[in-house]
Design a protein around this motif. Structure first.
Motif, PDB file in Angstrom:
ATOM      1  N   ASP A  77     -42.418 -23.916 -21.340  1.00  0.00           N
ATOM      2  CA  ASP A  77     -42.399 -23.981 -19.884  1.00  0.00           C
ATOM      3  C   ASP A  77     -43.080 -25.228 -19.325  1.00  0.00           C
ATOM      4  N   GLY A  78     -43.983 -25.838 -20.086  1.00  0.00           N
ATOM      5  CA  GLY A  78     -44.830 -26.881 -19.549  1.00  0.00           C
ATOM      6  C   GLY A  78     -44.218 -28.266 -19.588  1.00  0.00           C
ATOM      7  N   ALA A  79     -44.980 -29.221 -19.048  1.00  0.00           N
ATOM      8  CA  ALA A  79     -44.533 -30.604 -18.973  1.00  0.00           C
ATOM      9  C   ALA A  79     -45.764 -31.504 -19.021  1.00  0.00           C
ATOM     10  N   ALA A  82     -40.517 -31.752  -9.351  1.00  0.00           N
ATOM     11  CA  ALA A  82     -39.550 -32.566  -8.596  1.00  0.00           C
ATOM     12  C   ALA A  82     -38.118 -32.269  -9.014  1.00  0.00           C
ATOM     13  N   ASN A  83     -37.903 -31.999 -10.287  1.00  0.00           N
ATOM     14  CA  ASN A  83     -36.543 -31.690 -10.744  1.00  0.00           C
ATOM     15  C   ASN A  83     -35.962 -30.495 -10.008  1.00  0.00           C
ATOM     16  N   ARG A  84     -36.776 -29.444  -9.829  1.00  0.00           N
ATOM     17  CA  ARG A  84     -36.275 -28.277  -9.103  1.00  0.00           C
ATOM     18  C   ARG A  84     -36.136 -28.570  -7.621  1.00  0.00           C
ATOM     19  N   GLY A 112     -37.050 -33.417 -18.926  1.00  0.00           N
ATOM     20  CA  GLY A 112     -37.576 -32.199 -18.321  1.00  0.00           C
ATOM     21  C   GLY A 112     -38.989 -32.349 -17.790  1.00  0.00           C
ATOM     22  N   GLY A 113     -39.385 -33.584 -17.453  1.00  0.00           N
ATOM     23  CA  GLY A 113     -40.737 -33.825 -16.972  1.00  0.00           C
ATOM     24  C   GLY A 113     -41.783 -33.856 -18.058  1.00  0.00           C
ATOM     25  N   ARG A 114     -41.361 -33.922 -19.313  1.00  0.00           N
ATOM     26  CA  ARG A 114     -42.302 -33.814 -20.429  1.00  0.00           C
ATOM     27  C   ARG A 114     -42.804 -35.177 -20.934  1.00  0.00           C
ATOM     28  N   GLN A 115     -42.334 -36.266 -20.334  1.00  0.00           N
ATOM     29  CA  GLN A 115     -42.736 -37.587 -20.788  1.00  0.00           C
ATOM     30  C   GLN A 115     -43.517 -38.325 -19.693  1.00  0.00           C
ATOM     31  N   LEU A 171     -26.060 -35.123 -16.952  1.00  0.00           N
ATOM     32  CA  LEU A 171     -27.395 -35.007 -16.358  1.00  0.00           C
ATOM     33  C   LEU A 171     -28.084 -33.770 -16.890  1.00  0.00           C
ATOM     34  N   ASP A 172     -29.402 -33.853 -17.041  1.00  0.00           N
ATOM     35  CA  ASP A 172     -30.185 -32.642 -17.307  1.00  0.00           C
ATOM     36  C   ASP A 172     -31.432 -32.662 -16.434  1.00  0.00           C
ATOM     37  N   GLY A 173     -32.209 -31.581 -16.502  1.00  0.00           N
ATOM     38  CA  GLY A 173     -33.461 -31.523 -15.772  1.00  0.00           C
ATOM     39  C   GLY A 173     -33.429 -30.634 -14.545  1.00  0.00           C
TER      40      GLY A 173
END
Length: 391
Positions: A27-29, A38-40, A277-280, A306-308
């Motif tokens: 679930d985390g990033a 921001a993605n959501r 996914g905001g993980r980087q 696209l993903d995220g």
């Protein structure tokens, strides 16, 4: 899975079933998780134009890289899926095949590419982390080609690891390290403990076993992945891989028009707009916010995915309306996997397809080919600026 009516329901079930260390990895990033949020919000800020009496059915089928899929979403490449459910990669691949949608296997999968290919029909893509020296990637490409994978994704936004603070607090780094809190948490989740941790084999990076030998432990393989990161990977390396792979090739991690154009120039068939996914990089923009500019700068022959942040079928509609040919699913289907294995993944795909079809009917679109910028509600001030000023 009958009572799960949306992806958030599956997320809650996953959170209940998994120990905290495992759920937080899913679930985390990175850092403050600004980009994750921001993605959501990027999708939530976009409004669709309702159209009445546009027809009562919608065809979701879409052509991507020469293959017609039942819907314009694919299960994207994700690693360590065996920590959520035994043989997690196999359940993801089978659910995708049964739903008629695509599936991409990660270098960091817990089942080998050969094992997945032998057990799952339908088109499959392989995702390459550009680790190690050239021989490393060539070996994986040769195996993927021999196993029948039809397209290649090169992930280029993780040449160094993101600072994922939830994982750091747990001491999690691609393998679970035993501590008193972790053991206690595992005991409080007996279903997960019995099926995953006390099962026949602990999850390990099976695609990498050939580099260390069959006796390699999960820790040794996790250490190997960290040692093989290559922050000096370059466009010259992309050209080398392009020469080695004779099928469709996509560059994943593109977030600006300049990189998209360069990827195309270097021989890529298309790009995947992704911030991992905001993980980087925390603070990167939402993927949906840069989609229209990137899609608009590329030629008609380029594939744009696209993903995220995709949690609703309406999110897929918005992405296609702004120029994507399809989307890749990450957490949405992983929540399903963690909640209920194959059934959970199948439920996630079914819910997204149902929501997407409803959204298309509400917007008067009978097929994915009908989607375009006209489906997006533009603020009145933008329309006013586009019109000649009145005297």
């Amino acid at each position: 899975m009958k009572r799960a009516v949306n992806i958030e329901d599956l997320r809650r079930r996953a959170r209940s079933r998994l120990p905290r260390v495992v759920f937080d990895y899913l679930d985390g990033a990175a850092e403050d998780e600004i980009t994750l949020t921001a993605n959501r919000r990027g999708f939530q800020s976009i409004q669709l134009v309702p159209r009445i009496l546009g027809g009562g059915t919608a065809d979701l089928s879409t052509q991507i890289l020469g293959h017609r899929y039942a819907a314009p979403f694919l299960i994207g490449p994700t690693g360590l899926n065996g920590i959520y459910w035994p043989q997690g990669d196999l359940h993801l691949a089978r659910a995708a095949a049964d739903a008629g949608v695509g599936f991409a296997l990660s270098t960091a999968s817990n089942m080998s590419m050969e094992a997945i290919s032998a057990q799952v029909d339908g088109p499959k893509w392989f995702q390459l982390y550009p680790w190690g020296k050239p021989d490393f990637s060539k070996s994986l490409l040769d195996r993927a080609r021999a196993a029948g994978y039809s397209a290649l994704i090169i992930t280029l936004d993780s040449l160094v690891g993101g600072k994922r603070e939830r994982d750091l607090r747990h001491g999690f780094s691609h393998e679970i390290r035993m501590s008193a809190p972790v053991v206690l948490d595992g005991l409080m989740h007996p279903g997960w403990l019995a099926s995953v941790w006390l099962g026949r084999s602990r999850p390990r990076f099976e695609n990498l076993v050939a580099f260390l030998g069959d006796g390699a432990s999960d820790k040794e393989l996790a250490d190997f992945t960290r040692s093989q990161r290559n922050p000096h990977f370059s466009w010259e390396d992309v050209r080398r891989i392009r020469r080695q792979w004779d099928g469709p090739l996509l560059i994943k991690g593109v977030m600006c028009a300049e990189d998209a154009l360069r990827a195309r120039q270097e021989g890529a068939d298309g790009v995947i707009i992704s911030n991992h996914g905001g993980r980087q990089l925390d603070g990167a923009p939402a993927t949906i916010s840069v989609l229209e500019e990137i899609a608009g700068c590329l030629d008609d022959g380029a594939t744009v995915l696209l993903d995220g942040g995709i949690r609703r079928g309406s999110d897929v509609v918005k992405a296609l309306a702004l120029g994507a040919q399809g989307v890749l699913l990450g957490r949405a289907t992983l929540y399903g996997l963690a909640a209920g294995g194959y059934d959970g993944v199948a439920r996630a795909l079914s819910m997204l397809a149902d929501e997407m079809q409803r959204t298309m009917i509400f917007t008067g679109c009978g097929s994915t080919d009908d989607l375009g910028p006209h489906n997006i509600a533009r603020p009145c001030r933008e329309r006013d600026r586009a019109s000649p000023e009145r005297e």
